[in-house]
Design a protein around this motif. Sequence first.
Motif, PDB file in Angstrom:
ATOM      1  N   VAL A 293       0.840  -1.206   0.000  1.00 45.37           N
ATOM      2  CA  VAL A 293       0.000   0.000   0.000  1.00 45.37           C
ATOM      3  C   VAL A 293       0.872   1.253   0.000  1.00 45.37           C
ATOM      4  N   ILE A 294       1.910   1.255   0.832  1.00 49.33           N
ATOM      5  CA  ILE A 294       2.815   2.417   0.916  1.00 49.33           C
ATOM      6  C   ILE A 294       3.526   2.616  -0.428  1.00 49.33           C
ATOM      7  N   ASP A 295       3.977   1.525  -1.060  1.00 50.50           N
ATOM      8  CA  ASP A 295       4.641   1.623  -2.364  1.00 50.50           C
ATOM      9  C   ASP A 295       3.689   2.192  -3.423  1.00 50.50           C
ATOM     10  N   ALA A 296       2.427   1.737  -3.388  1.00 46.90           N
ATOM     11  CA  ALA A 296       1.461   2.213  -4.359  1.00 46.90           C
ATOM     12  C   ALA A 296       1.209   3.714  -4.222  1.00 46.90           C
ATOM     13  N   ILE A 297       1.162   4.187  -2.982  1.00 49.63           N
ATOM     14  CA  ILE A 297       0.978   5.623  -2.740  1.00 49.63           C
ATOM     15  C   ILE A 297       2.246   6.395  -3.129  1.00 49.63           C
ATOM     16  N   PHE A 298       3.387   5.842  -2.753  1.00 50.75           N
ATOM     17  CA  PHE A 298       4.664   6.513  -2.996  1.00 50.75           C
ATOM     18  C   PHE A 298       4.914   6.728  -4.486  1.00 50.75           C
ATOM     19  N   PHE A 299       4.571   5.736  -5.300  1.00 51.66           N
ATOM     20  CA  PHE A 299       4.880   5.811  -6.737  1.00 51.66           C
ATOM     21  C   PHE A 299       3.736   6.331  -7.590  1.00 51.66           C
ATOM     22  N   CYS A 300       2.590   6.647  -6.967  1.00 54.96           N
ATOM     23  CA  CYS A 300       1.475   7.142  -7.791  1.00 54.96           C
ATOM     24  C   CYS A 300       1.773   8.570  -8.236  1.00 54.96           C
ATOM     25  N   GLU A 301       1.223   8.963  -9.364  1.00 55.49           N
ATOM     26  CA  GLU A 301       1.463  10.301  -9.911  1.00 55.49           C
ATOM     27  C   GLU A 301       0.193  11.123  -9.801  1.00 55.49           C
TER      28      GLU A 301
END
Length: 301
Positions: A293-301
């Motif tokens: 979840v954190i990775d998905a938020i971190f890499f979203c544009e």
Amino acid sequence: EKYEFKRLKEIKKDDKKKCGECERYLCRLHINDHTCKSGEPVGLWRDASNAHYLGDEKLAQEIKIPWLIGVELEAVNGDPYLLHQKLDGKIGFSHDGSLMGRAPIEMQLPPASNDKLEKLIKHVTRVSRNAGYKINKSCGMHIHLDATNYRNDIGYISKLLATYYAIEPVIFAMLPTSRRDNKYALPLRSWINEAKMLDLTRRPLPDINALQVMWYKSRNLEDAERFKNSRRSGQFDPNPSRYHGFNLHACFTNGTVEMRYFNGTLNRDKIVNWINIHLTIFDWVKGKFDQNVIDAIFFCE
């Protein structure tokens, strides 16, 4: 005046108190009559209670997660004498020279949870407004979430840091522009670059001491301890890490994680809602943390 200065030199150090505004040392006999440029007698100031006020989640109306919270509220242009008379003795308040306005103060609520925290918030907002206090752009609100049981848990603190690093843009988006470029609530990205943060999520640090060295950008633990215990001198602050929206310095020194993001307010509902946002995040990290979840938020544009 010369006589008083000579007399003060003869008073034992333990019997002196330092004025936080002009930094003069005054004996206890004179502290109540001493005034500074703000016109506020230093004797009005007091510390918050050291006790912890544990509430009952079943009795709480809105703050349901059992977690000790300390709250600091900044305000200006009120009557400090009336505030001193009406404010509950458990709540501390003091002069705050960083604010713009007459009689600038910071009120400190002692650590409390659930229904007892709700009652303290309702009381302090009502009394301060009745004493004429208001908010301007220089004011802020800080909350301290208890980390006594987690301050040496490198896993929990690292996950908490990673979570706030990822969601911080969303937090700032909820706030007025005066908080997005505020030098007392800087974003984590101004302190830890993205490459470093990604490396920390992939290769966790071995212990809290290593995290302190990283946080204070030190060469070793001895240097980190020196920065941690340093004090501001005039305009120079040897430890600027404390002025970030997510402040781990408070964890290393006081056993709390400080949130400095929010703008000033004396609105009870806003304070309660802001506390609940962070309690929900802390609780999620404790029991439901998901790196994906954190990775998905971190890499979203």
